[in-house]
Design a protein around this motif. Sequence first.
Motif, short mmCIF file in Angstrom:
data_model
loop_
_atom_site.label_atom_id
_atom_site.label_comp_id
_atom_site.label_asym_id
_atom_site.label_seq_id
_atom_site.Cartn_x
_atom_site.Cartn_y
_atom_site.Cartn_z
N ILE A 100 0.88 -1.15 0.04
CA ILE A 100 0.02 0.09 0.09
C ILE A 100 0.86 1.30 -0.06
O ILE A 100 2.30 1.26 0.33
N PRO A 101 0.36 2.50 -0.30
CA PRO A 101 1.26 3.63 -0.28
C PRO A 101 1.89 3.98 0.87
O PRO A 101 3.04 4.47 0.94
N GLY A 102 1.45 3.71 2.19
CA GLY A 102 2.16 3.88 3.24
C GLY A 102 3.52 2.82 3.77
O GLY A 102 3.80 3.39 4.73
N TYR A 147 -0.51 -4.83 10.09
CA TYR A 147 -0.69 -3.65 9.31
C TYR A 147 0.24 -3.16 8.54
O TYR A 147 1.41 -2.93 9.43
N ASP A 149 0.65 -0.30 7.50
CA ASP A 149 0.63 1.20 7.80
C ASP A 149 -0.55 1.42 8.79
O ASP A 149 -1.68 1.39 8.46
N HIS A 151 -1.71 4.16 10.24
CA HIS A 151 -2.62 5.41 10.04
C HIS A 151 -3.56 5.14 8.84
O HIS A 151 -4.37 5.94 8.81
N SER A 152 -3.26 4.39 7.85
CA SER A 152 -4.05 4.28 6.76
C SER A 152 -4.94 2.88 6.80
O SER A 152 -5.96 3.04 6.20
N GLN A 153 -4.51 1.99 7.62
CA GLN A 153 -5.37 0.72 7.94
C GLN A 153 -6.05 0.35 8.96
O GLN A 153 -6.91 -0.11 8.83
N PRO A 156 -6.71 6.21 11.54
CA PRO A 156 -6.17 7.58 11.21
C PRO A 156 -5.58 8.40 12.30
O PRO A 156 -4.59 9.19 12.15
N GLU A 157 -6.25 8.51 13.39
CA GLU A 157 -5.93 9.32 14.46
C GLU A 157 -5.26 8.29 15.69
O GLU A 157 -5.35 8.49 16.72
N HIS A 200 5.47 2.02 12.39
CA HIS A 200 4.22 2.62 11.75
C HIS A 200 3.50 1.37 11.30
O HIS A 200 2.22 1.55 10.94
N GLN A 201 4.21 0.03 11.30
CA GLN A 201 3.67 -1.24 10.93
C GLN A 201 3.29 -1.80 12.54
O GLN A 201 3.78 -1.37 13.63
#
Length: 592
Positions: A100-102, A147, A149, A151-153, A156-157, A200-201
């Motif tokens: 994914i992009p993240g 995950y 990422d 924040h995207s999966q 978000p907060e 972030h993962q």
Amino acid sequence: MGNAVLSADLGRIYKEVDNFISARATRQPPVIGISANRKEGLSCISEPYCQSVMLAGGAPVLIPVTTDIKALDAVVRLLDGLIFSGGGDIDPVFLAEEPIPGLDGVDAFRDSYDFALLRLAFLYQLPVMGICRGHQALNIAFGGTLYQDIHSQFLPEALKHSQDEPRDCATHTVMLTNRPSKLSRIMKNRDVLYVNSLHHQAVKNVAPGFVATAIAPDGVNEAMEHPEYRIFSVQWHPEQMAVKGNEEMLDLFRFHVLQANRFAEAKKLHGKILTIDSHTDTPDVFPDTFDLGKQEGSKVNLPLMEAGRLDAVFMVAYIPQGKRDDASLRAATRYAEERLSRIIEQERLNPLRAGIARTADDLKRLKREGRKALFMGIENGYAIGKDIENLKRFKDMGVSYITLCHNGDNDVCDSAKGHAEWGGLSPFGRDVVAEMNRLGIMIDVSHAAGSTFCDVLQHSRFPVIASHSSARALTDHPRNLTDSQIRTLAAHNGVIQICMYREFLNEEAEKASLSDAIRHICHVVDLVGIDYVGIGSDFDGDGEVTGCRAANELIQITVRLMDAGFNDEQIAKIWGGNLMRVMDAVQRVDKS
């Protein structure tokens, strides 16, 4: 912390080393391997990993990033524990996912190294501690998800899990869950910990069999462990905080080093004692030919025995109970002979690694030679048919014991799952007991009805065994022995070999674990003493429990017995001394 400059004087350095060697204590620190990061062609690691291990009493070894399995295997065999370190993102290809992009930069070579290293560590049953990326990689390796990422999966907060502060600073809290746990004990039952973060993962679904033991306030998983295996992991970086004096974080490393030290003690003990699994159905796994030198298709083979430091197994020719007409009986005898011949063939196929054993002296000799011992047995006196001369034929082939029956009455006796045809031993069965005594073949009462058990103990001149049974007082199963039977067996100097069969160890079979097997061993010891219990896994005959699924994992029994307070002499009796005492009594008598 072991990072001071010693001296610019070579003579002083050499003298300091020599003085240490002269005064060195007998007990050495456990060797803790640390998986390396990979940057610009370098296998490297942040120094606090090594410093934390040393502060905790261990000796750190950096394992270079390589996918050379031969080299990794040689290193892992020398280790007492493994720390799975942090690093960059894990390639989602290992989860059969598209990126994914993240997703940040990935290194498939590092990933391959990590998963190969972890597979080897689990094969050798090393205690494992995972940190950050190591936590995530452990989860993937055992079937969990990730995950790519947060924040995207996920959310978000979510908290800012990639901190800007120095890594030795706490940046958020985690809450301990699913108590009691290893983590809660390490942290002295605290509810909340202050930790740092650099990721972030994150773990998505915890791997089957593992338990989540901490979460962040936003719900992100922060720790997990396995209830039976010596594996635990955290999402944060305790090494950075530990070297700055944070005792809670250092306690994580102390715990791991203690686990590694216990494992080192178990390995050392296995080098001195005789370890025997008294019942495996491995020949039945292979319909035609098989080679124990290969790790495929079975829970018992030479690679797994070597990894688990197991000296010997009793491999049985298992014959399911069938019809009792003359043709069927002859076929049962021929089948037993064919299975036994396949076991004998293993010495020819693997002459440098294994040998056929008939006596305790054979086992001792094979251990000195660095080879595994293969004893032979027959499971089900159905193979004898109605011809008592078959006993001599089996003895000549090398059979050490015969289980008198299986799941059904036969011409020898009644089975625990039979119809009480004889009320115990048949008239022929009493002749079989006498002839087995004369020939020096151990009598195995596993699978026998209570009436058969009583008859055998009455008619046998020598001790008998239950090669793969457990305690009915703990699990009410007809294949288990009652306390009264265990007392009688002990009074006749026999031995009960605790089995790894789920239904024998826990009323809720799907929950059966190594902890249950240890409970059964302790029950027998409490009931009749240390001299009358052993281990018979029933591997490859549906025997396996969580925490002990194959021959390589049997060393965990030793670790758990040590945890339970058994000393080396007692463990040696459980692992083979008691069984060999019975074998000696049966074989070394005047049979004239």
